[in-house]
Design an enzyme around this catalytic site. Structure first.
Site, mmCIF file in Angstrom:
data_model
loop_
_atom_site.group_PDB
_atom_site.id
_atom_site.type_symbol
_atom_site.label_atom_id
_atom_site.label_comp_id
_atom_site.label_asym_id
_atom_site.label_seq_id
_atom_site.Cartn_x
_atom_site.Cartn_y
_atom_site.Cartn_z
ATOM 1 N N HIS A 1 0.861 -1.189 0.000
ATOM 2 C CA HIS A 1 0.000 0.000 0.000
ATOM 3 C C HIS A 1 0.901 1.244 0.000
ATOM 4 O O HIS A 1 2.074 1.176 0.409
ATOM 5 C CB HIS A 1 -0.898 -0.010 1.233
ATOM 6 C CG HIS A 1 -2.066 -0.948 1.120
ATOM 7 N ND1 HIS A 1 -3.186 -0.853 1.920
ATOM 8 C CD2 HIS A 1 -2.287 -2.000 0.287
ATOM 9 C CE1 HIS A 1 -4.037 -1.806 1.591
ATOM 10 N NE2 HIS A 1 -3.528 -2.519 0.605
ATOM 11 N N GLU B 1 1.174 3.823 1.878
ATOM 12 C CA GLU B 1 1.799 4.227 3.145
ATOM 13 C C GLU B 1 2.987 3.335 3.480
ATOM 14 O O GLU B 1 4.030 3.802 3.932
ATOM 15 C CB GLU B 1 0.773 4.149 4.291
ATOM 16 C CG GLU B 1 -0.424 5.076 4.146
ATOM 17 C CD GLU B 1 -1.597 4.430 3.408
ATOM 18 O OE1 GLU B 1 -1.369 3.586 2.510
ATOM 19 O OE2 GLU B 1 -2.737 4.766 3.735
#
Lengths: 155, 155
Positions: free
Chosen positions: B52, B54
Protein backbone atom coordinates in the site's frame (compact mmCIF):
# COMPACT_ATOMS: atom_id res chain seq x y z
CA UNK A 1 -5.04 -27.39 11.77
CA UNK A 2 -1.79 -29.26 11.80
CA UNK A 3 0.42 -29.06 14.89
CA UNK A 4 3.54 -29.58 12.76
CA UNK A 5 3.05 -26.16 11.15
CA UNK A 6 2.60 -24.30 14.40
CA UNK A 7 5.73 -26.05 15.73
CA UNK A 8 7.61 -24.93 12.60
CA UNK A 9 6.50 -21.31 13.15
CA UNK A 10 7.73 -21.45 16.77
CA UNK A 11 11.04 -23.03 15.70
CA UNK A 12 11.56 -20.26 13.14
CA UNK A 13 10.96 -17.67 15.86
CA UNK A 14 13.51 -19.25 18.19
CA UNK A 15 16.09 -19.62 15.41
CA UNK A 16 15.55 -15.98 14.43
CA UNK A 17 16.54 -14.75 17.88
CA UNK A 18 19.51 -17.14 18.10
CA UNK A 19 20.83 -15.91 14.73
CA UNK A 20 20.26 -12.23 15.71
CA UNK A 21 18.22 -11.61 12.57
CA UNK A 22 15.31 -9.95 14.35
CA UNK A 23 12.44 -10.28 16.80
CA UNK A 24 11.04 -13.53 18.25
CA UNK A 25 8.41 -14.21 15.63
CA UNK A 26 7.96 -16.77 12.84
CA UNK A 27 5.23 -17.72 10.37
CA UNK A 28 4.55 -20.21 7.59
CA UNK A 29 2.07 -20.09 4.70
CA UNK A 30 0.48 -23.42 3.80
CA UNK A 31 -1.25 -24.33 0.54
CA UNK A 32 -2.83 -27.75 -0.05
CA UNK A 33 -1.21 -29.05 3.12
CA UNK A 34 2.27 -28.18 1.87
CA UNK A 35 4.70 -25.50 3.04
CA UNK A 36 4.60 -22.66 0.52
CA UNK A 37 6.69 -20.01 2.28
CA UNK A 38 8.22 -19.05 5.62
CA UNK A 39 8.82 -15.71 7.28
CA UNK A 40 10.64 -14.33 10.29
CA UNK A 41 10.77 -10.88 11.81
CA UNK A 42 13.40 -8.83 9.95
CA UNK A 43 12.53 -5.32 11.19
CA UNK A 44 15.95 -4.36 12.49
CA UNK A 45 18.15 -6.14 9.93
CA UNK A 46 16.07 -5.20 6.86
CA UNK A 47 15.45 -1.72 8.33
CA UNK A 48 11.78 -2.14 7.54
CA UNK A 49 9.20 -1.70 10.32
CA UNK A 50 6.69 -3.65 8.23
CA UNK A 51 8.95 -6.72 8.01
CA UNK A 52 7.01 -8.76 10.55
CA UNK A 53 7.10 -12.54 10.16
CA UNK A 54 3.58 -12.72 8.72
CA UNK A 55 4.16 -10.01 6.11
CA UNK A 56 7.54 -11.48 5.17
CA UNK A 57 5.86 -14.90 4.73
CA UNK A 58 2.95 -13.43 2.73
CA UNK A 59 5.32 -11.58 0.40
CA UNK A 60 7.40 -14.73 -0.11
CA UNK A 61 4.28 -16.82 -0.79
CA UNK A 62 3.02 -14.31 -3.35
CA UNK A 63 6.42 -14.28 -5.07
CA UNK A 64 6.41 -18.10 -5.12
CA UNK A 65 2.98 -18.18 -6.76
CA UNK A 66 3.41 -15.07 -8.91
CA UNK A 67 0.18 -13.63 -7.52
CA UNK A 68 -0.91 -10.82 -5.23
CA UNK A 69 -3.52 -12.89 -3.38
CA UNK A 70 -3.39 -16.18 -1.48
CA UNK A 71 -6.91 -17.59 -1.66
CA UNK A 72 -7.10 -21.06 -0.18
CA UNK A 73 -3.88 -20.65 1.79
CA UNK A 74 -3.56 -20.65 5.57
CA UNK A 75 -1.00 -18.99 7.81
CA UNK A 76 0.46 -20.40 11.01
CA UNK A 77 2.13 -17.88 13.33
CA UNK A 78 4.22 -18.18 16.48
CA UNK A 79 2.13 -15.31 17.90
CA UNK A 80 -1.24 -13.67 17.27
CA UNK A 81 -0.84 -11.24 14.37
CA UNK A 82 -0.65 -7.54 15.26
CA UNK A 83 -3.22 -5.24 13.59
CA UNK A 84 -0.80 -4.49 10.75
CA UNK A 85 -0.37 -8.19 9.99
CA UNK A 86 -4.05 -8.94 10.53
CA UNK A 87 -4.83 -6.33 7.88
CA UNK A 88 -2.31 -7.99 5.57
CA UNK A 89 -4.06 -11.35 6.07
CA UNK A 90 -7.26 -9.78 4.75
CA UNK A 91 -5.62 -8.06 1.77
CA UNK A 92 -3.89 -11.37 0.92
CA UNK A 93 -7.30 -13.13 1.10
CA UNK A 94 -5.93 -15.89 3.32
CA UNK A 95 -8.46 -18.51 4.44
CA UNK A 96 -7.50 -18.86 8.11
CA UNK A 97 -4.87 -18.07 10.71
CA UNK A 98 -3.56 -20.28 13.52
CA UNK A 99 -1.41 -18.69 16.20
CA UNK A 100 0.37 -19.85 19.35
CA UNK A 101 1.13 -16.92 21.70
CA UNK A 102 -1.57 -14.34 22.35
CA UNK A 103 -1.38 -10.54 22.23
CA UNK A 104 -1.31 -10.59 26.05
CA UNK A 105 1.74 -12.84 26.06
CA UNK A 106 3.40 -10.58 23.47
CA UNK A 107 2.67 -7.56 25.67
CA UNK A 108 4.32 -9.29 28.65
CA UNK A 109 7.37 -9.81 26.44
CA UNK A 110 7.50 -6.08 25.69
CA UNK A 111 5.76 -5.83 22.31
CA UNK A 112 3.14 -3.25 21.33
CA UNK A 113 0.60 -5.48 19.56
CA UNK A 114 -2.05 -5.22 22.27
CA UNK A 115 -1.52 -1.47 22.64
CA UNK A 116 -2.02 -0.96 18.89
CA UNK A 117 -5.25 -3.03 19.00
CA UNK A 118 -6.56 -0.67 21.68
CA UNK A 119 -5.47 2.43 19.73
CA UNK A 120 -7.35 1.40 16.56
CA UNK A 121 -10.66 1.63 18.38
CA UNK A 122 -10.07 5.31 19.26
CA UNK A 123 -11.16 8.27 17.13
CA UNK A 124 -8.15 9.11 14.92
CA UNK A 125 -7.33 12.48 16.51
CA UNK A 126 -7.18 10.90 19.99
CA UNK A 127 -4.62 8.24 19.11
CA UNK A 128 -0.95 8.15 20.13
CA UNK A 129 -0.19 8.56 16.43
CA UNK A 130 -2.94 11.11 15.80
CA UNK A 131 -4.76 11.09 12.48
CA UNK A 132 -6.27 14.27 11.04
CA UNK A 133 -8.75 14.44 8.21
CA UNK A 134 -7.89 17.20 5.71
CA UNK A 135 -10.89 18.29 3.68
CA UNK A 136 -9.04 18.68 0.36
CA UNK A 137 -11.45 19.70 -2.38
CA UNK A 138 -10.02 17.36 -5.02
CA UNK A 139 -9.58 14.37 -2.72
CA UNK A 140 -11.97 12.13 -4.66
CA UNK A 141 -10.09 12.61 -7.93
CA UNK A 142 -8.01 9.40 -7.53
CA UNK A 143 -11.19 7.35 -7.05
CA UNK A 144 -12.85 9.02 -10.06
CA UNK A 145 -9.76 8.23 -12.13
CA UNK A 146 -9.89 4.63 -10.87
CA UNK A 147 -13.56 4.27 -11.68
CA UNK A 148 -12.99 5.55 -15.22
CA UNK A 149 -9.84 3.51 -15.87
CA UNK A 150 -10.17 0.77 -18.47
CA UNK A 151 -6.78 -0.75 -17.62
CA UNK A 152 -7.12 -1.11 -13.86
CA UNK A 153 -6.36 -4.43 -12.16
CA UNK A 154 -8.80 -4.98 -9.30
CA UNK A 155 -7.38 -6.32 -6.03
CA UNK B 1 -0.17 20.50 8.49
CA UNK B 2 0.84 21.72 5.06
CA UNK B 3 -1.69 21.58 2.26
CA UNK B 4 1.09 21.18 -0.31
CA UNK B 5 1.91 17.71 1.07
CA UNK B 6 -1.67 16.49 1.00
CA UNK B 7 -1.95 17.80 -2.58
CA UNK B 8 1.22 15.87 -3.48
CA UNK B 9 -0.22 12.65 -2.02
CA UNK B 10 -3.40 13.10 -4.06
CA UNK B 11 -1.40 13.84 -7.23
CA UNK B 12 0.65 10.68 -6.69
CA UNK B 13 -2.57 8.68 -6.38
CA UNK B 14 -3.99 10.08 -9.62
CA UNK B 15 -0.70 9.54 -11.49
CA UNK B 16 -0.55 5.97 -10.19
CA UNK B 17 -3.89 5.09 -11.79
CA UNK B 18 -3.02 6.90 -15.04
CA UNK B 19 0.24 4.95 -15.33
CA UNK B 20 -1.50 1.63 -14.46
CA UNK B 21 0.97 0.94 -11.66
CA UNK B 22 -1.66 0.15 -9.04
CA UNK B 23 -4.54 1.38 -6.92
CA UNK B 24 -5.64 5.01 -6.42
CA UNK B 25 -3.54 5.79 -3.35
CA UNK B 26 -0.47 7.92 -2.64
CA UNK B 27 1.49 9.00 0.43
CA UNK B 28 4.50 11.13 1.36
CA UNK B 29 6.73 11.03 4.45
CA UNK B 30 7.89 14.43 5.69
CA UNK B 31 10.83 15.16 7.99
CA UNK B 32 11.71 18.70 9.15
CA UNK B 33 9.25 20.12 6.63
CA UNK B 34 11.02 18.42 3.71
CA UNK B 35 9.91 15.55 1.51
CA UNK B 36 11.75 12.41 2.65
CA UNK B 37 10.00 9.71 0.61
CA UNK B 38 6.94 9.01 -1.52
CA UNK B 39 4.85 5.89 -1.98
CA UNK B 40 2.07 4.67 -4.24
CA UNK B 41 -0.02 1.52 -4.22
CA UNK B 42 1.93 -1.23 -5.99
CA UNK B 43 -0.08 -4.30 -4.92
CA UNK B 44 -0.81 -5.69 -8.36
CA UNK B 45 2.43 -4.74 -10.14
CA UNK B 46 4.78 -5.74 -7.28
CA UNK B 47 2.60 -8.78 -6.50
CA UNK B 48 2.68 -7.78 -2.86
CA UNK B 49 -0.61 -7.30 -0.97
CA UNK B 50 1.25 -5.24 1.65
CA UNK B 51 2.49 -2.72 -0.94
CA UNK B 52 0.00 0.00 0.00
CA UNK B 53 1.12 3.60 -0.56
CA UNK B 54 1.80 4.23 3.14
CA UNK B 55 3.91 1.09 3.62
CA UNK B 56 5.79 1.73 0.38
CA UNK B 57 6.51 5.29 1.58
CA UNK B 58 7.56 4.11 5.06
CA UNK B 59 9.91 1.49 3.59
CA UNK B 60 11.46 4.11 1.28
CA UNK B 61 11.83 6.62 4.13
CA UNK B 62 13.57 4.04 6.32
CA UNK B 63 15.91 3.10 3.49
CA UNK B 64 16.68 6.81 2.92
CA UNK B 65 17.57 7.30 6.60
CA UNK B 66 19.11 3.86 7.18
CA UNK B 67 16.83 3.31 10.17
CA UNK B 68 13.88 1.11 11.09
CA UNK B 69 11.95 3.90 12.81
CA UNK B 70 10.77 7.35 11.76
CA UNK B 71 10.46 9.36 14.95
CA UNK B 72 9.69 12.99 14.27
CA UNK B 73 8.39 12.27 10.77
CA UNK B 74 4.82 12.78 9.56
CA UNK B 75 2.90 11.02 6.82
CA UNK B 76 0.40 12.59 4.43
CA UNK B 77 -1.94 10.18 2.67
CA UNK B 78 -4.48 10.55 -0.13
CA UNK B 79 -6.83 8.37 1.94
CA UNK B 80 -7.26 7.32 5.57
CA UNK B 81 -4.83 4.45 6.25
CA UNK B 82 -6.35 0.97 6.41
CA UNK B 83 -5.71 -1.04 9.62
CA UNK B 84 -2.61 -2.64 8.09
CA UNK B 85 -1.10 0.75 7.31
CA UNK B 86 -2.25 2.25 10.61
CA UNK B 87 -0.37 -0.52 12.37
CA UNK B 88 2.69 0.26 10.25
CA UNK B 89 2.49 3.92 11.31
CA UNK B 90 2.78 2.80 14.94
CA UNK B 91 5.66 0.39 14.33
CA UNK B 92 7.46 3.14 12.38
CA UNK B 93 6.91 5.52 15.34
CA UNK B 94 5.57 8.27 13.09
CA UNK B 95 4.47 11.47 14.85
CA UNK B 96 1.24 12.17 13.00
CA UNK B 97 -0.87 11.29 9.98
CA UNK B 98 -2.87 13.60 7.72
CA UNK B 99 -5.30 12.08 5.25
CA UNK B 100 -7.73 13.33 2.60
CA UNK B 101 -10.37 10.68 1.76
CA UNK B 102 -12.05 8.78 4.57
CA UNK B 103 -12.62 5.05 4.99
CA UNK B 104 -16.26 5.65 4.00
CA UNK B 105 -15.22 7.27 0.74
CA UNK B 106 -12.80 4.38 0.11
CA UNK B 107 -15.64 1.91 0.72
CA UNK B 108 -17.83 3.71 -1.82
CA UNK B 109 -14.96 3.32 -4.31
CA UNK B 110 -14.91 -0.45 -3.68
CA UNK B 111 -12.08 -0.86 -1.18
CA UNK B 112 -12.18 -3.01 1.96
CA UNK B 113 -10.58 -0.64 4.49
CA UNK B 114 -13.79 0.01 6.43
CA UNK B 115 -14.74 -3.67 6.39
CA UNK B 116 -11.35 -4.63 7.83
CA UNK B 117 -11.74 -2.00 10.59
CA UNK B 118 -15.04 -3.63 11.57
CA UNK B 119 -13.52 -7.15 11.46
CA UNK B 120 -10.68 -6.27 13.85
CA UNK B 121 -13.16 -5.58 16.64
CA UNK B 122 -14.57 -9.13 16.41
CA UNK B 123 -13.32 -12.13 18.42
CA UNK B 124 -10.71 -13.83 16.18
CA UNK B 125 -12.71 -17.01 15.52
CA UNK B 126 -15.72 -14.98 14.30
CA UNK B 127 -13.83 -13.04 11.65
CA UNK B 128 -14.04 -13.48 7.89
CA UNK B 129 -10.41 -14.58 8.11
CA UNK B 130 -10.86 -16.64 11.27
CA UNK B 131 -8.05 -16.77 13.82
CA UNK B 132 -7.59 -19.79 16.07
CA UNK B 133 -5.42 -19.91 19.16
CA UNK B 134 -3.36 -23.12 19.35
CA UNK B 135 -2.25 -23.92 22.88
CA UNK B 136 1.25 -25.15 21.94
CA UNK B 137 3.18 -26.08 25.06
CA UNK B 138 6.45 -24.48 23.97
CA UNK B 139 4.89 -21.33 22.57
CA UNK B 140 6.69 -18.98 24.97
CA UNK B 141 10.13 -20.30 24.03
CA UNK B 142 10.78 -17.51 21.46
CA UNK B 143 10.04 -14.84 24.09
CA UNK B 144 12.28 -16.60 26.65
CA UNK B 145 15.06 -16.73 24.07
CA UNK B 146 14.51 -13.03 23.35
CA UNK B 147 14.57 -12.09 27.01
CA UNK B 148 17.84 -13.99 27.51
CA UNK B 149 19.50 -12.70 24.32
CA UNK B 150 22.46 -10.35 24.85
CA UNK B 151 22.63 -9.40 21.17
CA UNK B 152 19.01 -8.42 20.55
CA UNK B 153 18.18 -5.09 18.94
CA UNK B 154 15.02 -3.67 20.50
CA UNK B 155 12.47 -2.15 18.14
Amino acid sequence: MKEAWIRRAIELAVENVRSSRGGPFGAVVIKDDRLLATGVNLVTTAKDPSAHAEIVAIRAACQALGTFELQGCEIYCSCEPCPMCLGALYWARLSACYYACTRDEAAEAGFDDKFIYSEIALPPAQRGVPGYHVDAGNRLEPFREWSASASKVLY
